[in-house]
Scaffold this active site. Structure first.
Site, PDB file in Angstrom:
ATOM      1  N   SER A 214       2.129   4.708  -0.406  1.00  0.00           N
ATOM      2  CA  SER A 214       1.056   4.651  -1.241  1.00  0.00           C
ATOM      3  C   SER A 214       0.921   3.009  -1.268  1.00  0.00           C
ATOM      4  CB  SER A 214       1.793   4.920  -2.640  1.00  0.00           C
ATOM      5  OG  SER A 214       2.211   3.910  -3.316  1.00  0.00           O
ATOM      6  N   LYS A 215      -0.020   2.400  -1.843  1.00  0.00           N
ATOM      7  CA  LYS A 215      -0.408   1.163  -1.689  1.00  0.00           C
ATOM      8  C   LYS A 215       0.609   0.358  -2.546  1.00  0.00           C
ATOM      9  CE  LYS A 215      -4.322   1.456  -4.862  1.00  0.00           C
ATOM     10  NZ  LYS A 215      -5.392   2.182  -4.760  1.00  0.00           N
ATOM     11  N   ARG A 216       1.299   0.953  -3.468  1.00  0.00           N
ATOM     12  CA  ARG A 216       2.431   0.223  -3.957  1.00  0.00           C
ATOM     13  C   ARG A 216       3.306  -0.195  -3.087  1.00  0.00           C
ATOM     14  NH1 ARG A 216       0.507   3.441  -7.816  1.00  0.00           N
ATOM     15  NH2 ARG A 216       1.675   5.230  -6.895  1.00  0.00           N
TER      16      ARG A 216
END
Ligand code: GLU
Length: 449
Positions: A214-216
């Site tokens: 995920s972009k996290r």
């Protein structure tokens, strides 16, 4: 049309940037279609009118094109099974909804806000080409489910099922996160009397700590990699290996080779780890394969962005070749060759010129001697090898220490602690620039450390 014709599709929703996972799914669909002589279709799933945006559709198509994927039908090129945007296929969804309502397979919810499909209380069992037999209990999602907000506002589930049938999709290859959706889609196919495509669910993409990518935890935007100077060949090759095992020790494959080798049977069930460092190693490999001409062409936008003056192409081809094997991306390459720029400011600290076993005074003397010695050399000596031979015998004759001499020479030319060797650098810079930089270093150290 031949019934057995293989037709695959990528069906992205234009509600955000092009995700790495979408790129991987698109690639597997394309490879499978090419391998089997089938067709690969792009369909834009813009049923979510509020979140869908034309600019995202453009970005998704740009991403597919950048990777070098080709499709046979799609919103940009048309085809016999169009239109290829769900927003333009409303009449078909309305027809399906009317049929479901008429046969009482679906019913409007009391307040008229939605239409639900009736779901029998039984497991849905299907064969997945990667995972084998899959059983899903409709209780997972609570039984009857919403298939439209109104006759003119179908949700994803209904639209996908109608489109896959209308576009004669033979294989639905998509992410594992769609497993329960597939059970819903099968129930809809049964209710509508539509044929069931074959399903293959690709393993999830995970980050290095084995969490869902995920972009996290990393960059998931495909085009961000393009913009940092990754080569599409490297990205494509790396994506192909995210969940697919070529069953050989070789890991570098061209697009054409992948189109020949790819098999669904080689796709694993377990999650596939996306590792940017590994991608960097692939990119390094592909950067090394480029000819000098190709390297300059690919690096040019980055050199320009960095503000270097590129009037002498041969000079820049030589400069890039010096750094070619060291850089992982074109962006790194451009910053790696900054000291080759004709207007390099030479803004390093004078103390950097002094080798750890030496001192300021000695370094200043050596730089002065280097300048005089190199000034005497003819242009015919100005190649890496002859510079090396000539300078090394001079160092020996004079009884100088290598480190005390070569270190300040390298720093004078590059201003860096880590950089390519002084001979190859000097060879590219040429005599005039080399002397100019030694002169700059001499003045710098004279002014004081
Ligand atoms: N629009 C869906 C998505 O973006 C596609 C699902 C499918 O491939 O059927 O996930």
């Amino acid at each position: 049309m031949d019934d057995k014709m293989i037709r695959t599709r990528i069906a992205p929703s234009p509600t955000g940037l092009m995700h790495i996972g979408t790129a991987r799914t698109a690639l597997f669909n394309e490879l499978f279609a090419r391998k089997t002589g089938g067709k690969f279709i792009v369909r834009i799933e813009d049923t979510d009118r509020e979140r869908s945006k034309k600019e995202y559709e453009q970005i998704i198509l740009d991403g597919l094109r950048w990777l070098g994927l080709t499709w046979d039908e799609g919103p940009d090129i048309g085809g016999d099974f169009g239109p290829y945007r769900q927003s333009e296929r409303g009449a078909m969804y309305r027809g399906a909804l009317e049929k479901l309502l008429a046969q009482d397979s679906a019913y409007p919810v009391e307040d008229g806000e939605a239409i639900r499909l009736r779901v029998p209380p039984e497991d849905v069992v299907f064969n997945d080409l990667i995972r084998g037999e899959v059983t899903v209990n409709p209780e997972t999602w609570g039984g009857d489910f919403v298939i439209a907000r109104s006759l003119d506002d179908p949700v994803f589930h209904l639209a996908v099922v109608v489109d896959d049938a209308a576009q004669a999709i033979s294989h639905v290859i998509r992410g594992e996160d769609h497993l329960t959706n597939t059970a819903r889609h099968i129930l809809l196919q049964r209710a509508l009397g539509l044929p069931m495509p074959q399903y293959a669910h690709l393993p999830l993409l995970l980050d290095k700590s084995r969490r869902k990518l995920s972009k996290r935890t990393g960059e998931v935007n495909l085009l961000a990699y393009r913009d940092r100077g990754f080569l599409p060949e490297a990205m494509l090759n790396y994506l192909a290996l995210l969940g697919w095992n070529p069953k050989s020790d070789e890991e570098f494959f061209s697009h054409d080779q992948l189109r020949e080798k790819f098999e669904l049977a080689g796709v694993q069930k377990g999650g596939a780890i996306f590792d940017e460092t590994k991608l960097g190693a692939f990119n390094k490999h592909y950067l090394r394969q480029l000819t000098r001409e190709e390297l300059l062409e690919k690096a040019r936008p980055w050199l320009k962005k960095a503000g270097y003056i590129i009037d002498d192409e041969r000079y820049w081809r030589d400069a890039l070749a010096v750094e070619q094997a060291r850089a992982a991306t074109l962006e790194e390459l451009a910053s790696g060759v900054s000291f080759f720029s004709p207007d390099w400011p030479g803004d390093y600290s004078p103390s950097l010129l002094v080798w750890r076993d030496s001192n300021e005074k000695e370094t200043k003397e050596i730089i002065g001697q280097l300048k005089d010695f190199l000034d005497e050399l003819g242009d015919n000596v100005w190649t890496e090898q002859t510079l090396k031979d000539t300078l090394m015998s001079w160092v020996e004759e004079k009884g100088l220490k290598r480190g005390n001499t070569l270190w300040p020479l390298r720093v004078a030319l590059t201003g860096r602690e880590n950089s390519p060797g002084p001979f190859e650098t000097a060879a590219v810079l040429g005599k005039a620039r080399t002397l100019e930089r030694l002169d700059g270093a001499f003045k710098k150290i004279t002014r004081g450390v």
